[in-house]
Design a protein around this motif. Structure first.
Motif, PDB file in Angstrom:
ATOM      1  N   ASP A 224      58.297 -37.762  12.141  1.00  0.00           N
ATOM      2  CA  ASP A 224      57.565 -36.839  11.852  1.00  0.00           C
ATOM      3  C   ASP A 224      58.687 -35.187  11.819  1.00  0.00           C
ATOM      4  OD1 ASP A 224      56.456 -34.919  10.296  1.00  0.00           O
ATOM      5  OD2 ASP A 224      54.163 -34.558  11.556  1.00  0.00           O
ATOM      6  N   SER A 288      58.862 -38.570   7.938  1.00  0.00           N
ATOM      7  CA  SER A 288      57.883 -37.529   7.275  1.00  0.00           C
ATOM      8  C   SER A 288      58.762 -36.127   7.493  1.00  0.00           C
ATOM      9  CB  SER A 288      56.597 -37.838   7.612  1.00  0.00           C
ATOM     10  OG  SER A 288      55.279 -36.843   6.985  1.00  0.00           O
ATOM     11  N   ARG A 298      52.993 -33.383   2.642  1.00  0.00           N
ATOM     12  CA  ARG A 298      53.348 -34.010   3.106  1.00  0.00           C
ATOM     13  C   ARG A 298      53.776 -34.877   2.054  1.00  0.00           C
ATOM     14  NH1 ARG A 298      53.364 -33.938   8.599  1.00  0.00           N
ATOM     15  NH2 ARG A 298      52.911 -32.170  10.075  1.00  0.00           N
TER      16      ARG A 298
END
Length: 335
Positions: A224, A288, A298
């Motif tokens: 992420d 992500s 996202r």
């Protein structure tokens, strides 16, 4: 937390005081005052921590009050570190910056120039080992059962079937934010409208949207990148690694959020494509990041499309009948 207890009772919050003492120890008041390169990093300690790091979600004044309670004896013995101007000690050690800086003493902008125009495939500027350590701390699992969408524009004006909604075939894959030309990844988004905006759909375009679900029995691990500037200082044994790389990690984060324009050249995304390849080498399933158009949404890029399942009865096609523009005023440069 009872800060007096943490300060006076070593078993109440083990290592809590030590952690913050180590943080303060990363700064010094003894530095040459006539070096311009250093001057831009000069702050009061609490101002630096509030402005240049994500350690505290507090104002400078609140951080000072926190230290007043927690590090009472430290402040009494070394008041200058809290009251005078300071800089991080790593700035006085060029060799250290080269050794553990993620760009070996250089910056993200230097890396962009090098990989775009000098050393496309063999850049020696990245300390991959250190950068991977940050990525490992940002690795999360996609929630089983969560759903994402993929949007595509039909070249023929005919709605696309489900079997054409996956990643682009190798022979048709153009360069993207996280994939080089000839490499197809599955780009997904949390929101239908944002997905349509990201593919730059125009009026009268026929677009198809497919919905994908994370299987309940799967474990999809992604890095992420939206967390890259929020990695915890306390996760590092060597606190210099955290402090010296914050500025470059912020620039990397900004590069991921930059919106591409219609005149984007093929080399524009080369730096982030390199980052994607490095993350892929870690053995995770994808990446992500925050949408460059709507930060609350996202996006997910999966290296292999078989990690998620397409929901066959939620394949929908639209013809774009209008576009709503949002504008942001910018200042003009006088000729």
């Amino acid at each position: 937390m009872d800060l007096e207890q943490a300060r006076d009772n070593k078993t109440y919050a083990e290592n809590f005081v030590t952690d913050f003492e180590e943080l303060v120890n990363q700064f010094t008041t003894n530095f040459p005052k006539d070096v311009a390169e250093l001057n831009k990093h000069v702050h009061k300690l609490t101002d630096f921590l509030a402005l240049e790091t994500s350690i505290f979600n507090l104002s400078s004044e609140q951080i000072d009050a926190f230290f007043m309670r927690l590090l009472k004896d430290y402040r009494k013995n070394s008041p200058q570190i809290f009251n005078e101007l300071v800089i991080p000690t790593y700035l006085l050690n060029e060799e250290l910056d080269t050794e553990i800086g993620i760009f070996k003493g250089k910056h993200w902008s230097d890396f962009e120039e090098d990989i775009r125009h000098q050393n496309r495939f063999h850049s020696k500027m990245v300390n991959e080992e250190q950068l991977i350590k940050f990525f490992q701390l940002c690795t999360v699992k996609l929630q089983p059962g969560s759903r994402y969408v993929r949007a595509r524009i039909s070249d023929t004006g005919i709605p696309l079937p489900g079997n054409e909604m996956g990643k682009a075939p190798e022979e048709k894959a153009s360069s993207g934010r996280l994939n080089a030309v000839g490499i197809g990844y599955l780009y997904l988004c949390q929101d239908k409208e944002v997905a349509l905006s990201e593919i730059k759909a125009s009026v009268n375009d026929v677009c198809t949207i497919a919905t994908y679900e994370v299987p309940c029995d799967s474990e999809i691990r992604v890095v992420d990148l939206s967390q890259i500037t929020n990695v915890s200082y306390f996760m590092f044994d060597n606190k210099d690694v955290y402090l010296m790389n914050q500025e470059d990690l912020l620039e990397l984060d900004n590069a991921m959020k930059t919106t591409s324009d219609r005149n984007r050249s093929e080399v524009a995304y080369v730096p982030t494509e390199y980052i994607s390849d490095l993350i892929k080498s870690m053995g995770v399933d994808g990446i992500s990041y925050k949408s460059s158009l709507v930060p609350d949404v996202r996006d997910v890029v999966l290296f292999a499309e078989d990690k998620v399942e397409q929901i066959s009865n939620e394949l929908i096609s639209y013809q774009i009948s209008g576009i709503k523009y949002r504008e942001r005023k910018i200042s003009c440069v006088n000729a």
